[in-house]
Scaffold this motif. Structure first.
Motif, mmCIF file in Angstrom:
data_model
loop_
_atom_site.group_PDB
_atom_site.id
_atom_site.type_symbol
_atom_site.label_atom_id
_atom_site.label_comp_id
_atom_site.label_asym_id
_atom_site.label_seq_id
_atom_site.Cartn_x
_atom_site.Cartn_y
_atom_site.Cartn_z
ATOM 1 N N PHE A 255 61.237 31.033 45.843
ATOM 2 C CA PHE A 255 60.962 32.140 46.696
ATOM 3 C C PHE A 255 59.638 32.949 46.241
ATOM 4 N N GLN A 256 59.684 33.420 45.103
ATOM 5 C CA GLN A 256 59.017 34.601 44.752
ATOM 6 C C GLN A 256 57.484 34.316 44.764
ATOM 7 N N ILE A 257 56.971 33.071 44.487
ATOM 8 C CA ILE A 257 55.769 32.596 44.399
ATOM 9 C C ILE A 257 55.409 32.221 45.894
ATOM 10 N N GLU A 258 56.340 31.801 46.705
ATOM 11 C CA GLU A 258 56.205 31.423 48.064
ATOM 12 C C GLU A 258 55.404 32.701 48.773
ATOM 13 N N LYS A 259 56.404 33.950 48.477
ATOM 14 C CA LYS A 259 56.054 35.243 48.964
ATOM 15 C C LYS A 259 54.614 35.796 48.485
ATOM 16 N N HIS A 260 54.583 35.524 47.147
ATOM 17 C CA HIS A 260 53.145 35.681 46.695
ATOM 18 C C HIS A 260 52.137 35.324 47.467
ATOM 19 N N VAL A 261 52.195 34.113 47.553
ATOM 20 C CA VAL A 261 50.889 33.251 48.434
ATOM 21 C C VAL A 261 50.910 33.866 49.682
ATOM 22 N N ARG A 262 51.781 34.216 50.365
ATOM 23 C CA ARG A 262 51.813 34.799 51.490
ATOM 24 C C ARG A 262 51.182 36.139 51.807
ATOM 25 N N SER A 263 51.747 36.963 50.900
ATOM 26 C CA SER A 263 51.100 38.481 50.641
ATOM 27 C C SER A 263 49.698 38.211 49.984
ATOM 28 N N GLU A 264 49.047 37.476 49.282
ATOM 29 C CA GLU A 264 48.091 37.319 48.988
ATOM 30 C C GLU A 264 47.145 37.170 50.305
ATOM 31 N N ALA A 265 47.399 36.240 50.909
ATOM 32 C CA ALA A 265 46.741 35.667 52.112
ATOM 33 C C ALA A 265 46.380 36.907 53.184
ATOM 34 N N LEU B 50 38.981 41.054 54.524
ATOM 35 C CA LEU B 50 37.912 40.606 55.364
ATOM 36 C C LEU B 50 37.817 41.361 56.669
ATOM 37 N N LYS B 51 38.568 42.171 56.961
ATOM 38 C CA LYS B 51 38.451 43.069 58.105
ATOM 39 C C LYS B 51 38.067 44.304 57.774
ATOM 40 N N GLY B 52 37.677 44.456 56.620
ATOM 41 C CA GLY B 52 36.690 45.696 56.107
ATOM 42 C C GLY B 52 37.561 46.499 54.907
ATOM 43 N N LYS B 53 38.862 46.406 54.891
ATOM 44 C CA LYS B 53 39.459 47.299 53.858
ATOM 45 C C LYS B 53 39.150 46.479 52.340
ATOM 46 N N ARG B 54 38.766 47.407 51.576
ATOM 47 C CA ARG B 54 38.558 46.699 50.023
ATOM 48 C C ARG B 54 39.844 46.773 49.455
ATOM 49 N N ILE B 55 40.048 45.699 48.617
ATOM 50 C CA ILE B 55 40.981 45.258 47.724
ATOM 51 C C ILE B 55 40.494 44.958 46.346
ATOM 52 N N GLU B 56 41.547 44.934 45.594
ATOM 53 C CA GLU B 56 41.530 44.329 44.230
ATOM 54 C C GLU B 56 40.723 43.013 44.231
ATOM 55 N N ASP B 57 40.156 42.600 43.125
ATOM 56 C CA ASP B 57 39.484 41.012 43.253
ATOM 57 C C ASP B 57 40.759 40.337 43.408
ATOM 58 N N PRO B 58 40.828 39.320 44.310
ATOM 59 C CA PRO B 58 41.715 38.412 44.377
ATOM 60 C C PRO B 58 42.001 37.441 43.240
ATOM 61 N N ALA B 59 41.114 37.158 42.676
ATOM 62 C CA ALA B 59 41.310 36.216 41.414
ATOM 63 C C ALA B 59 42.168 36.706 40.094
ATOM 64 N N MET B 60 42.089 38.254 40.096
ATOM 65 C CA MET B 60 42.995 38.929 39.304
ATOM 66 C C MET B 60 44.397 39.038 39.602
ATOM 67 N N THR B 61 44.657 39.642 40.957
ATOM 68 C CA THR B 61 45.984 39.786 41.393
ATOM 69 C C THR B 61 46.475 38.409 41.653
ATOM 70 N N PHE B 62 45.940 37.280 42.240
ATOM 71 C CA PHE B 62 46.554 35.975 42.362
ATOM 72 C C PHE B 62 47.210 35.580 41.081
ATOM 73 N N ARG B 63 46.801 35.513 39.990
ATOM 74 C CA ARG B 63 47.237 35.086 38.614
ATOM 75 C C ARG B 63 48.547 35.323 38.095
ATOM 76 N N LYS B 64 48.566 36.733 38.171
ATOM 77 C CA LYS B 64 49.882 37.512 37.371
ATOM 78 C C LYS B 64 51.144 36.896 37.888
ATOM 79 N N PRO B 65 51.857 36.408 38.931
ATOM 80 C CA PRO B 65 52.989 35.803 38.866
ATOM 81 C C PRO B 65 53.286 34.524 38.699
ATOM 82 N N PHE B 66 52.031 33.850 38.537
ATOM 83 C CA PHE B 66 52.154 32.515 37.949
ATOM 84 C C PHE B 66 52.517 32.247 36.429
ATOM 85 N N GLU B 67 52.086 33.388 35.599
ATOM 86 C CA GLU B 67 52.093 33.422 34.188
ATOM 87 C C GLU B 67 53.466 32.894 33.759
#
Length: 135
Positions: free
Chosen positions: A96-106, A113-130
């Motif tokens: 469940f933890q990674i499923e939730k992470h995938v949805r929240s990253e989306a 893409l709607k104009g709000k700046r976020i952290e680099d997705p490549a950096m935040t995407f990796r952490k829970p998978f470690e």
């Protein structure tokens, strides 16, 4: 006297033979179980690693970079359709933890893409998978 001594040893060895075979079978079974467990862990790691690489490519290369051409009203629907497949697979491979992470990253990418700046997705995407990508 020698014949009695030899017969005595032969009887003792014959009595010990089932015990020796039993111990050998137990050791072989134990080693096979250890090998099977290591193979299962390696296979799971391989499946998780392939998923992670596909997911990272899907998020960063395809979704983050190519969705910019979509119209704002189509964006959420596109992301939902695109991500559901990956999120369902994440649940079965990681839980469940990674499923939730995938949805929240989306959702974070949609906000970006709607104009709000976020952290680099490549950096935040990796952490829970470690924690899962260890053998």
């Amino acid at each position: 006297m020698d014949k009695i001594f030899v017969d005595d040893w032969a009887n003792k060895l014959t009595a010990l033979l089932p015990v020796v075979f039993t111990l050998a079978i137990v050791l072989i079974t134990y080693w096979q179980a250890k090998i099977a467990d290591a193979k299962r862990k390696q296979d799971l790691f391989d499946r998780r690693w392939k998923y992670y690489c596909r997911m990272k490519k899907a998020f960063i290369d395809e979704l983050f970079n190519s969705v910019k051409e979509k119209k704002q009203d189509q964006l959420q629907k596109y992301v939902d359709n695109y991500i559901n497949h990956y999120a369902d697979e994440a649940y079965f491979l990681f839980g469940f933890q990674i499923e939730k992470h995938v949805r929240s990253e989306a959702l974070r990418i949609v906000k970006h893409l709607k104009g709000k700046r976020i952290e680099d997705p490549a950096m935040t995407f990796r952490k829970p998978f470690e924690k899962y990508l260890k053998i």
